[in-house]
Design an enzyme around this catalytic site. Structure first.
Site, PDB file in Angstrom:
ATOM      1  N   LYS A 119       0.860  -1.203   0.000  1.00 24.20           N
ATOM      2  CA  LYS A 119       0.000   0.000   0.000  1.00 24.20           C
ATOM      3  C   LYS A 119       0.881   1.233   0.000  1.00 24.20           C
ATOM      4  O   LYS A 119       1.995   1.208   0.513  1.00 24.20           O
ATOM      5  CB  LYS A 119      -0.881   0.013   1.251  1.00 24.20           C
ATOM      6  CG  LYS A 119      -2.120   0.860   1.082  1.00 24.20           C
ATOM      7  CD  LYS A 119      -3.183   0.124   0.295  1.00 24.20           C
ATOM      8  CE  LYS A 119      -4.412   0.973   0.066  1.00 24.20           C
ATOM      9  NZ  LYS A 119      -5.529   0.175  -0.462  1.00 24.20           N
ATOM     10  N   GLY A 231     -19.956   7.370   1.659  1.00 24.10           N
ATOM     11  CA  GLY A 231     -18.902   7.425   0.643  1.00 24.10           C
ATOM     12  C   GLY A 231     -19.535   7.206  -0.716  1.00 24.10           C
ATOM     13  O   GLY A 231     -20.176   6.177  -0.947  1.00 24.10           O
ATOM     14  N   GLY A 233     -17.690   7.731  -3.671  1.00 19.99           N
ATOM     15  CA  GLY A 233     -16.579   7.777  -4.633  1.00 19.99           C
ATOM     16  C   GLY A 233     -16.665   6.545  -5.508  1.00 19.99           C
ATOM     17  O   GLY A 233     -17.770   6.050  -5.795  1.00 19.99           O
ATOM     18  N   ASN A 234     -15.530   6.012  -5.898  1.00 26.74           N
ATOM     19  CA  ASN A 234     -15.534   4.839  -6.781  1.00 26.74           C
ATOM     20  C   ASN A 234     -16.328   3.692  -6.157  1.00 26.74           C
ATOM     21  O   ASN A 234     -17.295   3.185  -6.746  1.00 26.74           O
ATOM     22  CB  ASN A 234     -14.086   4.408  -7.078  1.00 26.74           C
ATOM     23  CG  ASN A 234     -14.036   3.071  -7.804  1.00 26.74           C
ATOM     24  OD1 ASN A 234     -13.994   2.029  -7.177  1.00 26.74           O
ATOM     25  ND2 ASN A 234     -14.096   3.095  -9.120  1.00 26.74           N
ATOM     26  N   GLY A 236     -18.284   3.415  -3.302  1.00 27.93           N
ATOM     27  CA  GLY A 236     -19.657   3.681  -2.861  1.00 27.93           C
ATOM     28  C   GLY A 236     -20.621   3.807  -4.030  1.00 27.93           C
ATOM     29  O   GLY A 236     -21.728   3.248  -4.014  1.00 27.93           O
TER      30      GLY A 236
HETATM   31  P1  NAD Z   1     -12.773   7.641  -3.493  1.00 24.93           P
HETATM   32  O1  NAD Z   1     -11.731   8.666  -3.285  1.00 24.93           O
HETATM   33  O2  NAD Z   1     -13.224   7.356  -4.863  1.00 24.93           O
HETATM   34  O3  NAD Z   1     -14.057   7.962  -2.581  1.00 24.93           O
HETATM   35  C1  NAD Z   1     -13.963   8.189  -1.210  1.00 24.93           C
HETATM   36  C2  NAD Z   1     -15.311   8.677  -0.717  1.00 24.93           C
HETATM   37  O4  NAD Z   1     -15.268   8.777   0.719  1.00 24.93           O
HETATM   38  C3  NAD Z   1     -15.700  10.063  -1.232  1.00 24.93           C
HETATM   39  O5  NAD Z   1     -17.080  10.082  -1.506  1.00 24.93           O
HETATM   40  C4  NAD Z   1     -15.375  10.970  -0.038  1.00 24.93           C
HETATM   41  O6  NAD Z   1     -16.140  12.164  -0.019  1.00 24.93           O
HETATM   42  C5  NAD Z   1     -15.748  10.062   1.102  1.00 24.93           C
HETATM   43  N1  NAD Z   1     -15.127  10.457   2.371  1.00 24.93           N
HETATM   44  C6  NAD Z   1     -13.823  10.716   2.596  1.00 24.93           C
HETATM   45  N2  NAD Z   1     -13.644  11.061   3.884  1.00 24.93           N
HETATM   46  C7  NAD Z   1     -14.860  10.995   4.472  1.00 24.93           C
HETATM   47  C8  NAD Z   1     -15.333  11.233   5.778  1.00 24.93           C
HETATM   48  N3  NAD Z   1     -14.500  11.616   6.739  1.00 24.93           N
HETATM   49  N4  NAD Z   1     -16.660  11.064   6.027  1.00 24.93           N
HETATM   50  C9  NAD Z   1     -17.493  10.684   5.043  1.00 24.93           C
HETATM   51  N5  NAD Z   1     -17.115  10.442   3.787  1.00 24.93           N
HETATM   52  C10 NAD Z   1     -15.810  10.602   3.514  1.00 24.93           C
HETATM   53  O7  NAD Z   1     -12.180   6.310  -2.799  1.00 24.93           O
HETATM   54  P2  NAD Z   1     -12.602   4.796  -3.063  1.00 24.93           P
HETATM   55  O8  NAD Z   1     -11.628   4.221  -4.013  1.00 24.93           O
HETATM   56  O9  NAD Z   1     -14.054   4.731  -3.333  1.00 24.93           O
HETATM   57  O10 NAD Z   1     -12.271   4.138  -1.636  1.00 24.93           O
HETATM   58  C11 NAD Z   1     -13.217   4.107  -0.589  1.00 24.93           C
HETATM   59  C12 NAD Z   1     -12.810   3.038   0.407  1.00 24.93           C
HETATM   60  O11 NAD Z   1     -12.771   1.765  -0.255  1.00 24.93           O
HETATM   61  C13 NAD Z   1     -11.438   3.212   1.036  1.00 24.93           C
HETATM   62  O12 NAD Z   1     -11.455   2.721   2.352  1.00 24.93           O
HETATM   63  C14 NAD Z   1     -10.550   2.330   0.170  1.00 24.93           C
HETATM   64  O13 NAD Z   1      -9.370   1.933   0.832  1.00 24.93           O
HETATM   65  C15 NAD Z   1     -11.494   1.172  -0.056  1.00 24.93           C
HETATM   66  N6  NAD Z   1     -11.157   0.335  -1.214  1.00 24.93           N
HETATM   67  C16 NAD Z   1     -11.059   0.874  -2.457  1.00 24.93           C
HETATM   68  C17 NAD Z   1     -10.796   0.056  -3.543  1.00 24.93           C
HETATM   69  C18 NAD Z   1     -10.743   0.571  -4.944  1.00 24.93           C
HETATM   70  O14 NAD Z   1     -10.678  -0.254  -5.865  1.00 24.93           O
HETATM   71  N7  NAD Z   1     -10.808   1.864  -5.182  1.00 24.93           N
HETATM   72  C19 NAD Z   1     -10.589  -1.332  -3.342  1.00 24.93           C
HETATM   73  C20 NAD Z   1     -10.720  -1.842  -2.064  1.00 24.93           C
HETATM   74  C21 NAD Z   1     -11.011  -1.004  -1.011  1.00 24.93           C
END
Ligand code: NAD
Length: 435
Positions: A119, A231, A233-234, A236
Site C-alpha cells: 500500500k 462514501g 466515490g468509486n 460507494g
Molecule cells: P474515493 O476517493 O473514490 O471515494 C472516497 C469517498 O469517501 C468520497 O465520496 C469521499 O467524499 C468520502 N469520504 C472521505 N472522507 C470521508 C469522511 N470523513 N466522512 C465521510 N465520507 C468521507 O475512494 P474509493 O476508491 O471509493 O475508496 C473508498 C474506500 O474503499 C477506502 O477505504 C478504500 O481503501 C477502499 N477500497 C477501495 C478500492 C478501490 O478499488 N478503489 C478497493 C478496495 C477497497
C-alpha cells in the site's frame, strides 16, 4: 514549523483503538492464537517486510516548492509480488499505510490470489491542488518509489482520491524512466493503456456479491431490502449502482461534504448521471433531503455500507445502528469498541478484507492480461470475479461455523491459514509453528 508541530500533536493523540496498525496487530495476534498456532506466526506477520518513506518536492503554481511526504509499505511477498493502492489524503500516516498493506496480504490470501500485500500514500489534500500540481505530485511520487516497484516486485493501484487518470500519469512516468512500455507495473489504468474492462466497477461489484450471499444466509429478500451508503466515490457509487440493479432501495448516501436522503429510495442512475457531470450532489441535488453521516448511520435500513475511510463505526455511532448487515466496503471502517457493540446487537458483519476484495481480484486479472498482452471480454472478467468472491465468502462462512466466531475473526483465520501454508512451503517455519 507551526504546521509540523500541529501534525505531530494530532498523530500523538490517535488512540490505540483508532490506530489501524495497532488494530490489525491485535486482530492478527488473536486469530493466530484462536487457530492454535505458535505466537511466532504472529511475529512473522505483524511487521511489513519493507517500508519506504519518500519526500516529493512539487513546484506549486505560485512558484513555491512544497515538499510532500509519501510512503510505500510492502507487507509480505510470499504468495507473489506485493500489490495495493495509493491513497492521496491529508490524514495519511505511516501506521495507516502499514495497516492497509497487512489487509492487502490477507485479502489476497482469502481470495487465493498469487499476490502479497502492499500500500502507498501521500499526505496531501488533493482538493487544494490544481490539476497541474496534482499531475506533478503523481509523477514525482511514482518516480520516488521506482526503485522498489515493478510488475514482479510491487504493483500499485488506485485508492482514496486516486483514479485511472492519476494511474495514467504514473504509468507514463514509469515507462519514461525505464525507457519502454510496462503495462503490468500498475493496475486500475485507463483501458486504452492496458487497463482491464470491469476494473472501475470491480470493488463495488464484489461488495454486492458478498451482500447478496449474506442476504441468503440471513434470509433477506434483496427486492424488499433497504440500504444506506457512506462514501460516494468509486466504491460507494458502484456499490449503489449494482445494489439498485438488484432491486435494493437505497435511501441515503453521504460523503465528506454531507449527504442526501429519500425515504422511498434514491433514483441511483439519475444520481450517478448528476455526479458524473462533476456536480456536488450533497449541496446541489434537489430530488432528496439533506442528511449528515451521523443521521445516516442511525437509519432503519437492512444494509449499511461504509465505503469511505477508517474509524467510522465507533462506540459513538455503533449504538445507533439498526441495520442487519454491515458491509465493510471501506478498509478499516470499524473500531474495536464499535465492533463489540455490533456483536452485542447481532449485526452480521461482512469484514473489509472479504467485502472489498473485488478490487484486488480484478487488478490481478488486469496484471495477468498485461503480462499475456491479451485482453479478456468483460463478461469473462465479471464471471471470474464472482467465482472468486463466492469461494472467499464460502471459506469464511465455513471457518465461522467451525470456530464459532465472528465473521471478522473467521476472515482473518482464513487469510492467516493460507499464509502459513506458504511460509511452511518456503521452509520459514518448523514443526512447532504448524497447524
Ligand atoms: P474515493 O476517493 O473514490 O471515494 C472516497 C469517498 O469517501 C468520497 O465520496 C469521499 O467524499 C468520502 N469520504 C472521505 N472522507 C470521508 C469522511 N470523513 N466522512 C465521510 N465520507 C468521507 O475512494 P474509493 O476508491 O471509493 O475508496 C473508498 C474506500 O474503499 C477506502 O477505504 C478504500 O481503501 C477502499 N477500497 C477501495 C478500492 C478501490 O478499488 N478503489 C478497493 C478496495 C477497497
Amino acid at each position: 514549523m507551526e504546521k509540523k508541530k500541529k501534525d505531530k500533536v494530532e498523530s500523538d493523540i490517535m488512540t490505540h483503538d483508532q490506530n489501524p496498525y495497532e488494530i490489525v496487530k491485535d486482530l492478527l495476534k488473536e486469530s493466530v492464537s484462536r487457530l492454535g498456532l505458535h505466537e511466532n506466526i504472529y511475529h512473522l506477520l505483524k511487521k511489513p517486510t519493507r517500508v519506504f518513506e519518500v519526500s516529493i518536492p512539487v513546484r506549486m503554481d505560485d512558484g513555491r516548492i512544497e515538499n510532500f511526504t509519501g510512503y510505500r509499505s510492502q507487507h509480505l511477498d510470499i504468495l507473489g509480488p506485493t500489490k495495493g493502492g495509493i491513497r492521496f489524503h491529508p490524514a495519511v500516516n505511516l501506521d495507516e499505510v502499514k495497516a492497509l498493506s497487512v489487509w492487502m496480504s490477507l485479502k489476497s490470501a482469502i481470495i487465493d490470489l498469487p499476490l502479497g500485500g502492499g500500500k502507498g500514500g501521500v499526505i496531501v489534500d488533493p482538493e487544494k491542488l490544481s490539476e497541474r500540481e496534482l499531475e506533478v505530485l503523481s509523477r514525482n511520487y511514482i518516480k520516488s518509489i521506482t526503485p522498489i516497484i515493478g510488475p514482479q516486485k510491487d504493483i500499485p493501484a488506485p485508492d482514496v482520491n486516486t483514479n485511472p487518470k492519476v494511474m495514467g500519469w504514473m504509468i507514463d512516468e514509469f515507462d519514461q524512466l525505464r525507457g519502454y512500455n510496462i503495462p503490468g507495473m500498475l493496475t486500475g489504468k485507463p483501458v486504452v493503456l492496458g487497463g482491464s474492462l470491469g476494473r472501475l466497477e470491480a470493488t463495488g461489484r464484489g461488495v454486492v456479491f458478498t451482500i447478496r450471499e449474506a442476504c441468503k444466509v440471513l434470509g433477506i429478500d434483496l427486492g424488499e431490502a433497504t440500504a444506506a451508503i457512506q462514501g460516494f466515490g468509486n466504491v460507494g457509487s458502484m456499490t449503489a449502482k449494482f445494489l439498485h440493479e438488484l432491486g435494493v432501495k437505497i435511501v441515503a448516501v453521504t460523503d465528506a461534504k454531507g449527504g442526501i436522503y429519500k425515504e422511498d429510495g434514491l433514483d441511483i442512475p439519475d444520481l450517478l448521471a448528476f455526479t458524473n457531470k462533476g456536480e456536488n450532489y450533497a449541496s446541489n441535488y434537489e430530488k432528496a433531503e439533506p442528511i449528515n453521516n451521523e443521521e445516516m448511520f442511525a437509519l432503519p435500513v437492512d444494509i449499511l455500507i461504509p465505503a469511505a475511510v477508517e474509524n467510522q463505526i465507533t462506540k459513538e455511532t455503533a449504538p445507533n445502528i439498526k441495520a442487519k448487515i454491515l458491509a465493510e466496503a471501506a478498509n478499516g471502517p470499524t473500531t474495536p469498541d464499535g465492533d463489540e457493540i455490533l456483536e452485542e446487537k447481532g449485526i452480521f458483519v461482512i469484514p473489509d478484507i472479504l467485502c472489498n476484495a473485488g478490487g484486488v481480484t480484478v487488478s490481478y486479472f488486469e496484471w495477468v492480461q498485461n503480462n499475456m498482452n491479451y485482453y479478456w471480454k468483460v463478461d469473462e472478467i465479471n464471471q471470474q470475479l464472482e467465482e472468486k468472491m463466492l469461494a472467499g465468502f464460502e471459506k469464511v462462512i465455513k471457518m465461522r461455523e467451525e470456530k464459532d466466531c465472528r465473521m471478522r475473526d473467521a476472515a482473518y483465520m482464513v487469510g492467516i491459514s493460507h499464509l502459513v501454508k506458504a511460509m511452511d512451503a518456503r521452509g520459514w517455519i518448523g514443526e512447532q509453528e504448524k497447524l
